[in-house]
Design an enzyme around this catalytic site. Structure first.
Site, short mmCIF file in Angstrom:
data_model
loop_
_atom_site.label_atom_id
_atom_site.label_comp_id
_atom_site.label_asym_id
_atom_site.label_seq_id
_atom_site.Cartn_x
_atom_site.Cartn_y
_atom_site.Cartn_z
N LYS A 32 0.84 -1.21 0.00
CA LYS A 32 0.00 0.00 0.00
C LYS A 32 0.87 1.25 0.00
O LYS A 32 1.94 1.28 0.58
CB LYS A 32 -0.93 -0.01 1.21
CG LYS A 32 -1.99 -1.10 1.08
CD LYS A 32 -2.99 -1.06 2.21
CE LYS A 32 -3.82 0.17 2.24
NZ LYS A 32 -5.07 0.11 1.51
N SER A 33 0.36 2.29 -0.62
CA SER A 33 1.12 3.52 -0.78
C SER A 33 1.42 4.21 0.55
O SER A 33 2.45 4.87 0.69
CB SER A 33 0.41 4.49 -1.72
OG SER A 33 -0.84 4.88 -1.19
N TYR B 24 2.44 2.88 3.33
CA TYR B 24 3.71 2.35 3.81
C TYR B 24 4.85 2.72 2.86
O TYR B 24 5.94 3.09 3.29
CB TYR B 24 3.64 0.84 4.02
CG TYR B 24 2.96 0.45 5.32
CD1 TYR B 24 3.45 0.92 6.53
CD2 TYR B 24 1.85 -0.37 5.34
CE1 TYR B 24 2.84 0.57 7.73
CE2 TYR B 24 1.24 -0.73 6.53
CZ TYR B 24 1.74 -0.25 7.72
OH TYR B 24 1.14 -0.59 8.90
N ARG C 269 5.26 5.27 1.03
CA ARG C 269 5.64 6.68 1.20
C ARG C 269 6.45 6.92 2.46
O ARG C 269 7.00 8.00 2.66
CB ARG C 269 4.39 7.55 1.20
CG ARG C 269 3.71 7.56 -0.15
CD ARG C 269 2.31 8.13 -0.08
NE ARG C 269 1.57 7.75 -1.25
CZ ARG C 269 0.97 8.61 -2.07
NH1 ARG C 269 1.02 9.89 -1.83
NH2 ARG C 269 0.30 8.17 -3.10
N LEU D 117 4.13 -12.28 4.88
CA LEU D 117 4.45 -10.95 4.37
C LEU D 117 5.87 -10.58 4.78
O LEU D 117 6.31 -10.94 5.87
CB LEU D 117 3.50 -9.90 4.99
CG LEU D 117 2.01 -10.17 4.88
CD1 LEU D 117 1.26 -9.34 5.91
CD2 LEU D 117 1.53 -9.84 3.48
N GLU D 118 6.54 -9.82 3.93
CA GLU D 118 7.86 -9.30 4.30
C GLU D 118 7.80 -7.78 4.24
O GLU D 118 7.38 -7.20 3.24
CB GLU D 118 8.94 -9.81 3.34
CG GLU D 118 10.34 -9.41 3.79
CD GLU D 118 11.03 -8.45 2.84
OE1 GLU D 118 11.97 -7.77 3.30
OE2 GLU D 118 10.63 -8.36 1.68
N TYR E 170 -0.47 -25.37 -8.00
CA TYR E 170 0.42 -25.43 -6.84
C TYR E 170 0.08 -26.66 -5.99
O TYR E 170 0.96 -27.37 -5.51
CB TYR E 170 0.28 -24.15 -6.02
CG TYR E 170 1.36 -23.96 -5.00
CD1 TYR E 170 2.62 -23.48 -5.36
CD2 TYR E 170 1.15 -24.26 -3.66
CE1 TYR E 170 3.63 -23.31 -4.42
CE2 TYR E 170 2.14 -24.08 -2.71
CZ TYR E 170 3.39 -23.61 -3.10
OH TYR E 170 4.37 -23.44 -2.17
N GLN F 26 -0.04 -23.21 4.73
CA GLN F 26 0.78 -22.67 5.82
C GLN F 26 -0.07 -21.89 6.83
O GLN F 26 -1.03 -21.23 6.47
CB GLN F 26 1.91 -21.81 5.28
CG GLN F 26 1.49 -20.53 4.60
CD GLN F 26 2.66 -19.83 3.93
OE1 GLN F 26 3.72 -20.39 3.74
NE2 GLN F 26 2.46 -18.58 3.58
#
Length: 189
Positions: free
Chosen positions: A112-113, A115, A117, A137-138, A171, A181
């Site tokens: 998302k923008s 974060y 920014r 997530l990383e 997959y 997971q």
């Protein structure tokens, strides 16, 4: 291949359990307080970060090796409602949402923008056809200052692309190593 709209996302989530829990609308406030938005957008779904983090540390002076990753390279952080990432470091987290991707669908996930920014990059690999699970997530803090990530709020947007026909091998068919997971999942060789 076509990108799917909010109407398609709602139908797939409600009728086929593609996203659970699911927010049919874009949520911008909780209890009157502004948040980083999550939920269904025009052509995607804004996912939330759960309150379960693994913050990278170099305390053991180990080598980062994706084939032999040392789990002691992370410190667990949870229950605070946020995570502070040290300067020029990163953290792993997971989504609040559990995904079940249809056989004819591939997703791309972008940060998302809000974060971006702040110099915080969210990296997520595509969700392949018939993958399911919580998304790991990383968050990379590219700044020379500590950075704060909020649990329970939006962090990235998932875009859904549907192929003209289902893939030949999914997959799930390949017994992918990250299938089903739960929790923050570290690299597997």
């Amino acid at each position: 291949m076509s990108i799917k709209s909010d109407k398609w996302i709602r139908r797939m989530a409600e009728q086929h359990g593609m996203i659970e829990p699911f927010s049919p609308e874009l949520v911008r406030k909780i209890n009157g307080q502004k948040i980083v938005s999550y939920g269904t957008s025009s052509y995607g779904y804004d996912i939330r970060c759960a309150d379960e983090f693994r913050v990278f540390t170099n305390i053991n002076s180990t080598i980062v090796d994706p084939k032999a990753f040392d789990p002691q390279s992370f410190v667990e952080v949870s229950g605070k409602g946020y995570c502070v990432i040290p300067p020029n470091s990163f953290a792993l987290a997971r989504t609040v949402e559990y995904f079940r991707i249809p056989r004819s669908v591939l997703t791309v996930c972008l940060g998302k923008s809000t974060y971006a920014r702040c110099g915080i990059i969210v990296n997520v690999t595509p969700f392949e056809p018939e993958w399911e699970g919580y998304v790991t997530l990383e968050f990379s803090n590219t700044t020379p200052l500590p950075a704060k990530i909020y649990a329970g709020e939006g962090c990235a947007q998932v875009l859904f692309f549907q192929g003209d026909e289902p893939c030949e091998t999914s997959y799930k068919d390949r017994n992918g190593k990250y299938q089903g997971q739960h929790g923050v999942t570290l690299p597997r060789a």
